[in-house]
Design a protein around this motif. Structure first.
Motif, PDB file in Angstrom:
ATOM      1  N   UNK A 146      63.124  57.529 -82.123  1.00  0.00           N
ATOM      2  CA  UNK A 146      64.544  57.807 -82.356  1.00  0.00           C
ATOM      3  C   UNK A 146      65.182  58.291 -81.069  1.00  0.00           C
ATOM      4  N   UNK A 147      66.224  57.608 -80.667  1.00  0.00           N
ATOM      5  CA  UNK A 147      66.988  58.036 -79.488  1.00  0.00           C
ATOM      6  C   UNK A 147      68.364  58.477 -79.931  1.00  0.00           C
ATOM      7  N   UNK A 148      68.821  59.590 -79.349  1.00  0.00           N
ATOM      8  CA  UNK A 148      70.219  59.996 -79.493  1.00  0.00           C
ATOM      9  C   UNK A 148      70.827  59.797 -78.108  1.00  0.00           C
ATOM     10  N   UNK A 149      71.524  58.707 -77.886  1.00  0.00           N
ATOM     11  CA  UNK A 149      72.003  58.388 -76.538  1.00  0.00           C
ATOM     12  C   UNK A 149      70.808  58.188 -75.619  1.00  0.00           C
ATOM     13  N   UNK A 161      60.128  74.331 -81.995  1.00  0.00           N
ATOM     14  CA  UNK A 161      61.502  73.987 -82.324  1.00  0.00           C
ATOM     15  C   UNK A 161      62.015  72.879 -81.401  1.00  0.00           C
ATOM     16  N   UNK A 162      62.653  71.893 -81.996  1.00  0.00           N
ATOM     17  CA  UNK A 162      63.247  70.817 -81.200  1.00  0.00           C
ATOM     18  C   UNK A 162      62.303  69.680 -80.856  1.00  0.00           C
ATOM     19  N   UNK A 163      61.075  69.693 -81.381  1.00  0.00           N
ATOM     20  CA  UNK A 163      60.104  68.658 -80.984  1.00  0.00           C
ATOM     21  C   UNK A 163      60.272  67.356 -81.761  1.00  0.00           C
ATOM     22  N   UNK A 164      61.158  67.342 -82.761  1.00  0.00           N
ATOM     23  CA  UNK A 164      61.436  66.080 -83.453  1.00  0.00           C
ATOM     24  C   UNK A 164      60.930  66.000 -84.887  1.00  0.00           C
ATOM     25  N   UNK A 165      60.540  67.133 -85.464  1.00  0.00           N
ATOM     26  CA  UNK A 165      59.964  67.121 -86.817  1.00  0.00           C
ATOM     27  C   UNK A 165      60.980  66.657 -87.856  1.00  0.00           C
ATOM     28  N   UNK A 166      62.163  67.280 -87.844  1.00  0.00           N
ATOM     29  CA  UNK A 166      63.180  66.924 -88.832  1.00  0.00           C
ATOM     30  C   UNK A 166      63.629  65.482 -88.625  1.00  0.00           C
ATOM     31  N   UNK A 167      63.759  65.082 -87.371  1.00  0.00           N
ATOM     32  CA  UNK A 167      64.160  63.705 -87.059  1.00  0.00           C
ATOM     33  C   UNK A 167      63.160  62.716 -87.658  1.00  0.00           C
ATOM     34  N   UNK A 168      61.890  63.022 -87.505  1.00  0.00           N
ATOM     35  CA  UNK A 168      60.838  62.158 -88.051  1.00  0.00           C
ATOM     36  C   UNK A 168      60.933  62.094 -89.574  1.00  0.00           C
ATOM     37  N   UNK A 169      61.110  63.260 -90.211  1.00  0.00           N
ATOM     38  CA  UNK A 169      61.196  63.319 -91.668  1.00  0.00           C
ATOM     39  C   UNK A 169      62.394  62.514 -92.167  1.00  0.00           C
ATOM     40  N   UNK A 170      63.517  62.660 -91.450  1.00  0.00           N
ATOM     41  CA  UNK A 170      64.728  61.950 -91.860  1.00  0.00           C
ATOM     42  C   UNK A 170      64.586  60.440 -91.702  1.00  0.00           C
ATOM     43  N   UNK A 171      63.797  60.011 -90.733  1.00  0.00           N
ATOM     44  CA  UNK A 171      63.545  58.564 -90.609  1.00  0.00           C
ATOM     45  C   UNK A 171      62.664  58.084 -91.766  1.00  0.00           C
ATOM     46  N   UNK A 172      61.675  58.922 -92.148  1.00  0.00           N
ATOM     47  CA  UNK A 172      60.803  58.541 -93.267  1.00  0.00           C
ATOM     48  C   UNK A 172      61.582  58.463 -94.574  1.00  0.00           C
ATOM     49  N   UNK A 173      62.544  59.387 -94.745  1.00  0.00           N
ATOM     50  CA  UNK A 173      63.302  59.403 -96.001  1.00  0.00           C
ATOM     51  C   UNK A 173      64.339  58.292 -96.029  1.00  0.00           C
ATOM     52  N   UNK A 174      64.717  57.801 -94.862  1.00  0.00           N
ATOM     53  CA  UNK A 174      65.709  56.732 -94.811  1.00  0.00           C
ATOM     54  C   UNK A 174      67.114  57.234 -94.550  1.00  0.00           C
ATOM     55  N   UNK A 175      67.319  58.551 -94.415  1.00  0.00           N
ATOM     56  CA  UNK A 175      68.688  59.023 -94.157  1.00  0.00           C
ATOM     57  C   UNK A 175      69.065  58.886 -92.681  1.00  0.00           C
ATOM     58  N   UNK A 176      68.077  58.617 -91.844  1.00  0.00           N
ATOM     59  CA  UNK A 176      68.358  58.399 -90.419  1.00  0.00           C
ATOM     60  C   UNK A 176      67.687  57.086 -90.003  1.00  0.00           C
ATOM     61  N   UNK A 177      68.473  56.120 -89.473  1.00  0.00           N
ATOM     62  CA  UNK A 177      67.827  54.875 -89.049  1.00  0.00           C
ATOM     63  C   UNK A 177      67.006  55.098 -87.777  1.00  0.00           C
TER      64      UNK A 177
END
Ligand SMILES: Nc1ncnc2c1ncn2[C@@H]1O[C@H](COP(=O)(O)OP(=O)(O)OP(=O)(O)O)[C@@H](O)[C@H]1O
Ligand SMILES: [Mg+2]
Length: 349
Positions: free
Chosen positions: A10-13, A37-53
């Protein structure tokens, strides 16, 4: 259900929050996603759930590629850190809500809900509103609401961080029990290594979006691939002493003696000697000498801090006669002692 991720990114910019992570999460297991903190855990979870492409990479649920499937079609239960209960609804209404929006008739909703309510033990608060519950009770309601959808995958994002220390320990055991009884593959986000170690079947450790190691607690503690993993896992934190490789062994900065190890390392390589407190033995098989700086009780054990090189070492001892200021011989057991290259953190022994 088994979950497979391949090169998930996942890239943000320009910023890469999750960087080409690949892994397989086996069916029915509890996996901890661990890291600072900030290592990407929530980002990873959100990709698994489908709320973040995702930006790159693939996600498979069993053999099905779900990378482009929307969140509502993935059959995932997600519990956020703040529980996100509906404040105006009672506990029972909150739990039944996912079935209500699916159009399940009321009688059937309640029947289904009761099964999970009994599993999670919230039967005494069914008529209360979330504001009338403790943090731990709210959390159970949130988990129940996620379970009632019969998710194939349960994702929990730091569900215990709002609770006090004692309740946190109780609730993590509850989560383990509920997970085992329901059998649902679960990914649990935490930055607390002790929490991850105590309940999970395996741990994925992340640092700045990059997977460091994925394995059982024992794998990560006893066989860390790098200094970051060795340092992140274990209580007390692993001992670290800086030094240099000198033909036959390690020489700590500020020391002259050589601690020999059976490994080939180029002379002059800057190293970090790392040892677990439980891997050192005092006044047995002496490899080097060190001075006792401090002594304290941890439960029924005695832990001492020894001065060595420019750093210090913690070690357990059963010898009650040891005093502050004593010079003791230090030996090493055949586990829990590692050498890392100082510059890269790579493990060399
Ligand atoms: N929408 C966004 N836009 C830009 N950067 C983001 C966005 N979401 C997250 N980030 C960045 O991505 C990185 C990973 O964030 P993430 O929330 O996944 O971390 P985390 O491991 O869950 O941390 P914590 O333990 O603090 O919850 C952070 O540096 C964060 O600032
Ligand atoms: Mg987070």
């Amino acid at each position: 259900m088994k979950v497979t991720i391949k090169e998930l990114t996942k890239k943000f910019g320009d910023f890469t929050a999750v960087d080409h992570v690949s892994a397989e999460f086996d069916d029915g297991k509890l996996i901890a996603l661990l890291g600072p903190s900030g290592c990407g855990k929530t980002t990873m979870l959100n990709m698994l759930s489908g709320i973040l492409p995702s930006t790159e990479g693939k996600i498979f649920f069993d053999d099905e590629d779900v990378t482009d499937l929307s969140a509502d079609k993935r059959g995932v239960g997600l519990v956020f850190q703040n529980y996100a209960l509906y404040p105006h609804m009672t506990v029972l209404e909150n739990v039944c809500f996912p079935l209500r929006i699916r159009g399940v008739p009321k009688k059937e909703r309640i029947e289904k809900a009761m099964k999970f309510i009994n599993l999670v033990h919230i039967e005494d608060y069914l008529d209360r509103k979330p504001a009338e519950l403790s943090g731990g009770q709210q959390q159970r309601v949130a988990i129940t609401r996620a379970l009632i959808k019969k998710p194939k995958l349960l994702l929990l994002d730091e569900p215990l961080s709002n609770l006090d220390a004692k309740l946190r320990v109780e609730m993590r055991e509850e989560i383990r029990r509920i997970q085992k009884e329901s059998g649902v593959t679960t990914i649990f986000v935490t930055h607390d290594q002790e929490e991850a170690s105590s309940i999970s079947d395996s741990i994925m450790l992340l640092k700045r979006g990059v997977q460091q190691q994925f394995g059982t607690v024992d794998d990560l503690c006893d066989n860390p691939v790098n200094l970051f993993t060795a340092d992140f896992l274990g209580t007390p934190t692993i001992n670290q002493v800086h030094g240099t490789w000198s033909e036959k062994g390690f020489v700590a900065d500020g020391q002259t003696e050589i601690i020999s190890f059976n490994v080939n390392i180029p002379t002059g390589t800057r190293l970090i000697y790392a040892s677990r407190a439980e891997a050192l033995k005092l006044n047995q098989d002496k490899q080097f000498e060190a001075e006792i700086l401090e002594k304290y009780k941890v439960g029924k054990d005695t832990l001492v801090r020894l001065k060595y090189g420019n750093g210090s070492l913690r070690a357990y001892t059963e010898d009650k006669t040891i005093q502050i200021g004593d010079i003791v011989g230090v030996g090493m057991k055949d586990f829990g002692v590692f050498l890392f290259e100082a510059e890269s953190g790579k493990r060399l022994l």
